[in-house]
Design an enzyme around this catalytic site. Structure first.
Site, PDB file in Angstrom:
ATOM      1  N   ARG A  47       0.866  -1.187   0.000  1.00 54.32           N
ATOM      2  CA  ARG A  47       0.000   0.000   0.000  1.00 54.32           C
ATOM      3  C   ARG A  47       0.901   1.235   0.000  1.00 54.32           C
ATOM      4  NH1 ARG A  47      -3.315  -2.964  -1.574  1.00 54.32           N
ATOM      5  NH2 ARG A  47      -5.377  -3.440  -0.704  1.00 54.32           N
ATOM      6  N   HIS A  92      -1.149  -0.377 -10.023  1.00 56.12           N
ATOM      7  CA  HIS A  92      -1.757  -1.331  -9.074  1.00 56.12           C
ATOM      8  C   HIS A  92      -2.154  -2.632  -9.792  1.00 56.12           C
ATOM      9  CE1 HIS A  92      -3.884  -1.578  -4.957  1.00 56.12           C
ATOM     10  NE2 HIS A  92      -3.672  -2.807  -5.403  1.00 56.12           N
TER      11      HIS A  92
HETATM   12  P1  NAP Z   1      -1.153 -11.304   5.631  1.00 55.96           P
HETATM   13  O1  NAP Z   1      -1.260 -12.757   5.307  1.00 55.96           O
HETATM   14  O2  NAP Z   1      -2.048 -10.724   6.662  1.00 55.96           O
HETATM   15  O3  NAP Z   1       0.383 -11.047   6.025  1.00 55.96           O
HETATM   16  C1  NAP Z   1       0.827  -9.830   6.554  1.00 55.96           C
HETATM   17  C2  NAP Z   1       2.269  -9.987   7.031  1.00 55.96           C
HETATM   18  O4  NAP Z   1       2.725  -8.709   7.482  1.00 55.96           O
HETATM   19  C3  NAP Z   1       2.400 -10.959   8.207  1.00 55.96           C
HETATM   20  O5  NAP Z   1       3.594 -11.692   8.094  1.00 55.96           O
HETATM   21  C4  NAP Z   1       2.458 -10.008   9.403  1.00 55.96           C
HETATM   22  O6  NAP Z   1       3.175 -10.516  10.518  1.00 55.96           O
HETATM   23  C5  NAP Z   1       3.240  -8.858   8.800  1.00 55.96           C
HETATM   24  N1  NAP Z   1       3.020  -7.635   9.570  1.00 55.96           N
HETATM   25  C6  NAP Z   1       1.870  -6.937   9.756  1.00 55.96           C
HETATM   26  N2  NAP Z   1       2.071  -5.872  10.560  1.00 55.96           N
HETATM   27  C7  NAP Z   1       3.388  -5.916  10.887  1.00 55.96           C
HETATM   28  C8  NAP Z   1       4.197  -5.097  11.701  1.00 55.96           C
HETATM   29  N3  NAP Z   1       3.711  -4.030  12.334  1.00 55.96           N
HETATM   30  N4  NAP Z   1       5.504  -5.428  11.826  1.00 55.96           N
HETATM   31  C9  NAP Z   1       6.011  -6.520  11.213  1.00 55.96           C
HETATM   32  N5  NAP Z   1       5.282  -7.339  10.413  1.00 55.96           N
HETATM   33  C10 NAP Z   1       3.989  -7.031  10.265  1.00 55.96           C
HETATM   34  O7  NAP Z   1      -1.365 -10.411   4.320  1.00 55.96           O
HETATM   35  P2  NAP Z   1      -1.119 -10.856   2.779  1.00 55.96           P
HETATM   36  O8  NAP Z   1      -2.254 -11.654   2.280  1.00 55.96           O
HETATM   37  O9  NAP Z   1       0.260 -11.426   2.661  1.00 55.96           O
HETATM   38  O10 NAP Z   1      -1.205  -9.422   2.063  1.00 55.96           O
HETATM   39  C11 NAP Z   1      -0.336  -8.347   2.389  1.00 55.96           C
HETATM   40  C12 NAP Z   1      -0.820  -7.058   1.749  1.00 55.96           C
HETATM   41  O11 NAP Z   1      -0.572  -7.092   0.346  1.00 55.96           O
HETATM   42  C13 NAP Z   1      -2.321  -6.801   1.837  1.00 55.96           C
HETATM   43  O12 NAP Z   1      -2.682  -6.264   3.093  1.00 55.96           O
HETATM   44  C14 NAP Z   1      -2.554  -5.825   0.709  1.00 55.96           C
HETATM   45  O13 NAP Z   1      -2.450  -4.506   1.189  1.00 55.96           O
HETATM   46  C15 NAP Z   1      -1.396  -6.090  -0.253  1.00 55.96           C
HETATM   47  N6  NAP Z   1      -1.854  -6.564  -1.586  1.00 55.96           N
HETATM   48  C16 NAP Z   1      -1.485  -5.862  -2.683  1.00 55.96           C
HETATM   49  C17 NAP Z   1      -1.901  -6.288  -3.944  1.00 55.96           C
HETATM   50  C18 NAP Z   1      -1.486  -5.554  -5.202  1.00 55.96           C
HETATM   51  O14 NAP Z   1      -1.973  -5.869  -6.289  1.00 55.96           O
HETATM   52  N7  NAP Z   1      -0.585  -4.583  -5.139  1.00 55.96           N
HETATM   53  C19 NAP Z   1      -2.677  -7.452  -4.066  1.00 55.96           C
HETATM   54  C20 NAP Z   1      -3.035  -8.134  -2.916  1.00 55.96           C
HETATM   55  C21 NAP Z   1      -2.616  -7.693  -1.662  1.00 55.96           C
HETATM   56  P3  NAP Z   1       2.620 -11.793  11.353  1.00 55.96           P
HETATM   57  O15 NAP Z   1       2.767 -12.946  10.402  1.00 55.96           O
HETATM   58  O16 NAP Z   1       3.522 -11.885  12.509  1.00 55.96           O
HETATM   59  O17 NAP Z   1       1.173 -11.480  11.672  1.00 55.96           O
END
Ligand code: NAP
Length: 318
Positions: free
Chosen positions: A233, A281
């Protein structure tokens, strides 16, 4: 409240969303025994009974018209906007976790890591100046990739980077154990990972803790000449600090797919900056068909057992 079968399931999106019909069709095909309806086509009786809704950036006022609603299933992976829009709510929120989405993101991370690793930005600049000069080759085993976020998307990206031969480190809140990945955890360990990262890939959710995380302090902690890929993001990166780090030459390049305001206004500096590769995006779009299967599986399980899928921790923000 126990789930009741046969209650309609609305698909609720922003007013101007062009894909509502396509989503209703895909979701209906994935769960033929259910009745999926676009929110605008619901009558008062439908609205009075439905318990679960499928959403894509819904207007919160629409959700308030559904008195029995217990939970909502988003068709997007990122839910920061939904969490902000809904504020203090009794509704449980489920986000999309789709292995296809993780594969698509892993492919994008590998593609743009290779783009930076094989010096494509530098060769494009050389071509523009008609310079014929091979740059020194670096083996992937000598290139250190640091992943911010080791969730559904970050872990899949780590695996594909390892397969391509890169050195891979990753950072999360709780320490992960992923074969071959040097795992860091918590705010205290972030500087250590940044100090040994040549290409930093951001796959964090946007939360109160991650907003502005990539500021001057974090960017300066990267080695001179490092690069950034932001596929998460826009607001996780401090734009002013990124601009300064690119202008000073501390950062060599940034690949940006996400911005605080999208579409990125044409007046913004990122469009013209030679140190930026800008994407609209597009790194990992939701696949309507596989997402509909995932949503259908979650809803059918709920109908049969009353058990909800993993829900968002609204306080934590993801
Ligand atoms: P997820 O499964 O919830 O994983 C989030 C990761 O970030 C986890 O490892 C979490 O740690 C870590 N995290 C969160 N807050 C943190 C902090 N304060 N300090 C350190 N680590 C932290 O999410 P996901 O499915 O992988 O998706 C991630 C993001 O990608 C989404 O939220 C979205 O914004 C973005 N996205 C972008 C696109 C695009 O097209 N550009 C598409 C899809 C998603 P823990 O494992 O310890 O909880």
């Amino acid at each position: 409240m126990k789930p009741t079968s046969n209650t309609p399931i609305p698909f609720i999106a922003a007013a101007n969303y062009a894909q509502t019909g396509a989503w209703v069709d895909a979701l209906q095909a994935a769960m033929p025994a259910e009745r999926i309806i676009a929110f605008d086509a619901m009558n008062d009786e439908d609205k009075a009974t439905c318990q679960v809704a499928i959403v894509a950036n819904p207007n919160p006022a629409d959700l308030h018209q559904l008195p029995q609603l217990q939970w909502i299933h988003s068709v997007w992976a990122g839910v920061e906007r939904l969490v902000a829009d809904l504020g203090d709510t009794h509704l449980k929120i489920v986000r999309l976790v789709d292995p296809q989405l993780a594969n698509t993101m892993a492919e994008a991370v590998l593609a743009w890591t290779l783009y930076l690793h094989r010096d494509m930005p530098a060769y494009a600049k050389q071509q523009a100046k008609q310079i014929w000069q091979a740059l020194e080759y670096v083996r992937p085993q000598q290139r250190r990739i640091g992943l911010l976020g080791l969730g559904a998307l970050g872990e899949a990206a780590a695996v594909s980077l390892l397969r391509a031969g890169f050195q891979v480190a990753g950072w999360s809140r709780h320490r992960k154990a992923i074969d071959g990945v040097n795992c860091f955890a918590g705010a205290d360990e972030l500087p250590a990972m940044l100090a040994q990262t040549d290409i930093l890939v951001c796959l964090l959710p946007l939360t109160p803790d991650t907003r502005g995380l990539l500021n001057a302090v974090a960017l300066t902690a990267l080695p001179q000449g490092a690069s950034l890929i932001n596929f998460a993001r826009g607001a996780i990166v401090n734009d002013t600090d990124l601009h300064a780090a690119l202008d000073s030459g501390h950062l060599a390049h940034a690949v940006l797919d996400v911005f605080e305001v999208e579409p990125l206004p044409v007046s913004q500096w990122q469009w013209q900056h030679p140190g930026i590769t800008l994407l609209p995006h597009c790194s990992a779009p939701t696949d309507r068909q596989t997402a509909s299967q995932i949503v259908a599986g979650n809803i059918l399980r709920y109908r049969q057992s009353g058990v909800l899928p993993v829900t968002i921790d609204v306080q934590r923000g993801y």
